[in-house]
Design an enzyme around this catalytic site. Structure first.
Site, short mmCIF file in Angstrom:
data_model
loop_
_atom_site.label_atom_id
_atom_site.label_comp_id
_atom_site.label_asym_id
_atom_site.label_seq_id
_atom_site.Cartn_x
_atom_site.Cartn_y
_atom_site.Cartn_z
N ASN A 1 -8.59 9.92 -42.69
CA ASN A 1 -9.81 9.19 -43.03
C ASN A 1 -10.96 9.99 -42.43
O ASN A 1 -11.21 9.93 -41.23
CB ASN A 1 -9.76 7.78 -42.42
CG ASN A 1 -11.07 7.03 -42.57
OD1 ASN A 1 -11.96 7.46 -43.31
ND2 ASN A 1 -11.19 5.91 -41.85
N GLU B 1 -4.84 -1.40 -37.90
CA GLU B 1 -5.75 -0.61 -37.06
C GLU B 1 -6.45 -1.55 -36.07
O GLU B 1 -7.45 -2.18 -36.41
CB GLU B 1 -6.82 0.07 -37.93
CG GLU B 1 -6.26 1.08 -38.89
CD GLU B 1 -7.29 2.17 -39.20
OE1 GLU B 1 -6.94 3.34 -39.10
OE2 GLU B 1 -8.45 1.83 -39.51
N GLY C 1 -11.17 5.39 -32.56
CA GLY C 1 -12.15 6.33 -32.05
C GLY C 1 -12.40 6.20 -30.55
O GLY C 1 -13.33 6.78 -30.01
P1 PGA Z 1 -9.37 7.37 -35.15
O1 PGA Z 1 -9.77 6.50 -36.45
O2 PGA Z 1 -8.08 8.06 -35.49
O3 PGA Z 1 -10.50 8.31 -34.97
O4 PGA Z 1 -9.21 6.39 -34.03
C1 PGA Z 1 -8.80 5.84 -37.22
C2 PGA Z 1 -9.47 5.09 -38.34
O5 PGA Z 1 -10.54 4.51 -38.12
O6 PGA Z 1 -8.96 5.05 -39.49
#
Ligand code: PGA
Length: 248
Positions: free
Chosen positions: A11, A166, A172
């Protein structure tokens, strides 16, 4: 027991440029085959670049949102039919950033998933609780409510979607759900799907939230974790490839 091939989806969020994309695609193409099915969900303006760069590879591409409407006076929206014309295999719907910053309701997310399936695009439907909800022991209720709207709206097509768990607090932030925490929620989601469709055992439930090359293997080893939705680490070819290789 059903064996589900792992799926690892990048993503990109609102990242990329012609220059950065060219380097990233080159890195992905150089890496050769992966153990998992791989895909990247890119910003709309880069879909044609992705289609050209990845056409001859096993890596699929997709978008990060689509309209629930077929067409019409919806300024700024992009329809599933348009995504189909660009060869999209997947579209992420209901990402927590869209739920939070664009006030997307469970029903709107479900309608988007339905619009995608109507054009032969697999929706990757995201569910997940915030930190406050987890601390209030509401995780189960929240993810069940989010999934239930999609189950009701998709009806007999429910088996065709991909689900992504998630936890918002892990996105993040560098805080990954432990493999056990993630597995516990994935098992709940699988049970909910099982009550809705005989295809539940074959459906993919991805985990997303700070998946990195060094934690992917233990997450993917969990019985109900069928791959990952990868944000930050999907922007570096070497990391994204390493995550794909972490699939058994
Ligand atoms: P991340 O994001 O791997 O940067 O934590 C995952 C997402 O929001 O799909």
């Amino acid at each position: 027991m059903t064996t589900r091939r792992k799926l690892v989806v990048g993503n990109w969020k609102m990242h990329g440029s012609h220059k950065a994309n060219a380097e990233l695609f080159e890195g992905l193409l150089d890496a050769g085959p992966s153990n998992a099915d791989m895909a990247v969900c890119v910003p709309f303006p880069f879909l044609s670049e992705a289609a050209v760069a990845l056409a001859a590879s096993a890596i699929r591409w997709g978008a990060q949102d689509c309209s629930a409407h077929e067409q019409g006076a919806y300024t700024g929206e992009v329809s599933a039919a348009m995504l189909h014309e660009f060869g999209c295999r997947y579209v992420i719907v209901g990402h927590s950033e869209r739920r939070a910053y664009h006030a997307e309701s469970d029903q709107l997310v479900a309608d988007k998933a339905k619009a995608a399936l109507g054009k032969g695009i697999t929706p990757i439907v995201c569910v997940g609780e915030t930190l406050a909800q987890r601390e209030a022991n509401e995780t189960e209720a929240v993810v069940k409510r989010q999934l239930s709207a999609v189950i009701h709206t998709l009806g007999h097509c429910v088996g065709e979607m991909v689900v992504a768990y998630e936890p918002v607090w892990a996105i993040g932030t560098g805080k990954t759900a432990s493999p056990e925490q993630a597995q516990a929620v994935h098992a709940l989601l699988r049970a909910q799907l099982q009550a809705a469709t005989p295809q539940a055992g074959a459906m993919k439930i991805l985990y997303g939230g700070s998946v990195k090359p060094d934690n992917a293997a233990t997450l993917f080893a969990q019985p109900d974790i069928d791959g990952g939705l990868i944000g930050g680490a999907s922007l570096k070819a070497a990391d994204f490839i390493a995550i794909g290789r972490a699939a058994p």
